[in-house]
Design a protein around this motif. Structure first.
Motif, short mmCIF file in Angstrom:
data_model
loop_
_atom_site.label_atom_id
_atom_site.label_comp_id
_atom_site.label_asym_id
_atom_site.label_seq_id
_atom_site.Cartn_x
_atom_site.Cartn_y
_atom_site.Cartn_z
N LEU A 40 34.47 22.59 -11.04
CA LEU A 40 35.00 24.08 -11.74
C LEU A 40 33.92 25.05 -11.70
CD1 LEU A 40 37.05 25.53 -13.54
CD2 LEU A 40 36.12 24.29 -15.59
N LEU A 41 32.53 24.66 -11.87
CA LEU A 41 31.48 25.36 -11.99
C LEU A 41 31.28 26.19 -10.38
CD1 LEU A 41 28.62 23.32 -13.68
CD2 LEU A 41 28.97 25.56 -14.13
N LYS A 42 31.55 25.47 -9.35
CA LYS A 42 31.61 26.02 -8.03
C LYS A 42 32.79 27.27 -7.70
CE LYS A 42 29.65 21.86 -6.05
NZ LYS A 42 29.71 20.71 -5.13
N GLU A 43 33.72 27.39 -8.78
CA GLU A 43 34.87 28.22 -8.52
C GLU A 43 34.45 29.68 -8.62
OE1 GLU A 43 37.35 25.83 -6.73
OE2 GLU A 43 38.19 27.77 -7.60
N ASN A 44 33.35 29.95 -9.41
CA ASN A 44 33.26 31.36 -9.78
C ASN A 44 31.74 31.61 -10.22
OD1 ASN A 44 33.64 33.91 -11.37
ND2 ASN A 44 35.58 33.89 -10.74
N PRO A 45 31.28 32.58 -9.63
CA PRO A 45 29.86 32.99 -9.87
C PRO A 45 29.82 33.14 -11.74
CG PRO A 45 30.85 34.84 -9.07
CD PRO A 45 31.81 33.64 -8.59
N LYS A 46 31.05 33.51 -12.20
CA LYS A 46 30.80 33.86 -13.68
C LYS A 46 30.72 32.64 -14.69
CE LYS A 46 33.67 37.93 -13.43
NZ LYS A 46 34.90 38.79 -13.92
N PHE A 47 31.15 31.21 -14.04
CA PHE A 47 31.05 30.02 -14.52
C PHE A 47 29.59 29.52 -14.16
CE2 PHE A 47 35.10 31.18 -14.64
CZ PHE A 47 36.09 30.43 -13.82
N GLN A 48 28.98 29.09 -15.49
CA GLN A 48 27.64 28.46 -15.27
C GLN A 48 27.35 27.69 -16.43
OE1 GLN A 48 24.68 31.91 -16.01
NE2 GLN A 48 26.68 33.22 -16.78
N PHE A 49 26.47 27.03 -16.30
CA PHE A 49 25.88 26.05 -17.64
C PHE A 49 24.57 26.65 -18.34
CE2 PHE A 49 24.70 22.97 -20.42
CZ PHE A 49 23.55 22.40 -20.20
N LEU A 50 25.03 27.24 -19.64
CA LEU A 50 24.08 27.69 -20.38
C LEU A 50 23.93 26.98 -21.62
CD1 LEU A 50 25.50 31.54 -20.37
CD2 LEU A 50 23.64 30.61 -19.11
#
Length: 488
Positions: free
Chosen positions: A131-141
């Protein structure tokens, strides 16, 4: 400057840990819920035992549960987890709002697990990483999760409901409908044809209005959710006509439901803190909601018929039912049964009916098979003899006076409307807003009712609905067939 230093410190703490050590410690344990494992488990059991009737035959794909302190929201959350407890999930994607840290996009916890007094719930790392790789808006903060409780509060209920399910913890930030769409599209892509993934939305409703105002506002909110209208819901929340702290996660769920073709929504329970605390001057609203496409074990293309039983198999099932009733009535225990017949070991639903001198003496069944057929017949025979609320338990002196009938059921199939129902062939299930009732096919022959009478009685007698509820487009009608056989 102080806040920047704090965030950098948090990032350093996470970066120095190995992925295997990423076990998130709880934030609200001992406050929102008990720190004692036995007391916590007992409180969850109590909440679930105190719920009203919930549908347990839905294949729930999306659910909403509140996340406040258990004394306030626990009685409502219990409805959600009780309703999903009969499904099987390997992955539960939990989406909640960020209450403390504003940010853009989506924060996904990638590895490790979350700790509660009941143990550690592991993260589905493959799903989270994909899922993290699907979109640049997805990240771990990591700082977003540091103080947050929206994910944590759901976990003890989840642990009590499913032994091995893994989670994908997601927190959403600033209001942006495009982010909701991006996440919904990504989830739809990754889940694909899997039927073992649940989307669990963590959200409370209106905050700190008077009791009556809160109920009115929550009613509008729930109506938009029931209509699966993401635009109406999002705009209603932005304009403050509706209110949910997790309106971004809920909007995501509504878009996801549209993408998946999910058409059925049931509001299982709505209440607010005034209902539990007694203080109605400033309340918080809570809701339990499920989204589903079909009943458990059913696909839309399924036919009515099941593999036929031989006469020998029918005779064996009747012997099992008779032996189970007699053993239970005499000893208080159901017998242990071993059956080698492969057909009788298939998962299938059944009703067992007991008659005394031709009059009904008990009838209980399981529509959606969850056990091998022979075990279903055994358990329903015992239940018909001892648990039908319309009758007292069968007494030993009655055993020679009763006859046993078995109805082996096909899997239910959703129909578009009543025109597809064939009287005498089809049993019918009616379902609306958590109310459900069922009539076996033989009811039509026994009563001589017309189709309209049959459906009206089904709604009023069995489901507690208005007699004409079956005409409502929001009411679901399912049909099934029954192979009926009895002792000679």
């Amino acid at each position: 400057m102080t806040r920047r230093i704090l965030l950098l410190a948090v990032l350093m703490v996470f970066s120095t840990r190995s992925w295997g050590d990423m076990i998130k410690e709880p934030n609200v344990v001992g406050g929102f819920y008990s720190a004692d494992p036995k007391e916590l488990a007992a409180s969850i059991d109590y909440y679930e035992q105190s719920t009203g009737p919930v549908p347990t035959d839905r294949k729930v794909l999306i659910a909403i549960a509140p996340h406040a302190g258990y004394p306030y929201s626990g009685p409502v959350a219990a409805y959600t987890f009780k309703a999903i407890g009969h499904s099987h999930y390997k992955t539960v994607v939990i989406i909640g709002p960020s209450h403390f840290v504003p940010f853009e996009g989506v924060s996904i916890y990638p590895r490790g697990g979350f700790k509660t007094p009941l143990g550690v719930v592991g993260v589905d790392e493959d799903f989270a990483q994909a899922l993290l790789k699907e979109n640049p808006k997805f990240q771990f903060l990591p700082q977003v999760f540091e103080r947050e409780h929206a994910i944590e509060v759901e976990l003890p209920f989840l642990q009590k409901t499913f032994d091995r399910a893994r989670i994908v913890p997601i927190l959403m930030g600033d209001a942006d409908p495009q982010v909701c769409r991006d996440l919904a599209v990504a989830l739809d892509k990754l889940i694909g044809n899997r039927d073992d993934v649940l989307i669990l939305i963590s959200s409370d409703m209106s905050h700190y209005y008077t009791y009556d105002v809160a109920n009115s506002m929550d009613a509008l909110t729930l109506q938009a959710i029931k209509e699966i209208d993401p635009k109406k819901f999002f705009e209603g929340c932005i304009s403050r006509k509706m209110e949910m702290c997790g309106f971004m996660p809920v909007t995501t769920a509504l878009i996801y439901a549209k993408l998946r073709g999910i058409q059925h929504v049931e509001i299982l329970k709505h209440a607010n803190s005034g209902d539990t605390s007694g203080d109605k001057s400033r309340v918080v609203g809570y809701s339990s909601v499920i989204f589903y496409s079909d009943l458990l074990g059913q696909s839309p293309s399924q036919g009515d018929e099941s593999k036929a039983l031989s006469q020998a198999e029918k005779k064996e099932l009747l012997n099992i039912a008779r032996n189970s009733i007699e053993t239970f009535v005499k000893t208080g225990k159901a017998p242990d049964i071993t059956v080698k017949d492969a057909r009788l070991s298939e998962i299938q639903g059944a009703f067992v009916t007991i008659r005394k001198h031709g009059a009904l003496r008990g009838c209980i069944g399981n529509i959606i098979g969850q056990e091998p057929l022979y075990e279903t017949v055994r358990d329903m025979a015992v239940a018909a003899a001892s648990q039908d609320p319309r009758f007292s338990p069968v007494a030993p002196a009655e055993l020679k006076e009763i006859d046993v009938e078995i109805s082996v059921l096909s899997k239910p199939r959703l129909v578009k409307d009543a025109s597809e129902i064939q009287m005498g062939k089809h049993g019918v299930i009616v379902s609306e807003n958590g109310h459900q009732g069922v009539f076996l096919p033989q009811v039509a022959d026994e009563t001589g009712w017309s189709k309209e009478e049959f459906l009206s009685q089904l709604c009023s007698q069995k489901a507690g609905l208005p007699p004409n509820a079956w005409k409502n487009p929001d009411t679901a009608l399912y049909v099934f067939t029954a192979d009926v056989f009895a002792e000679k």
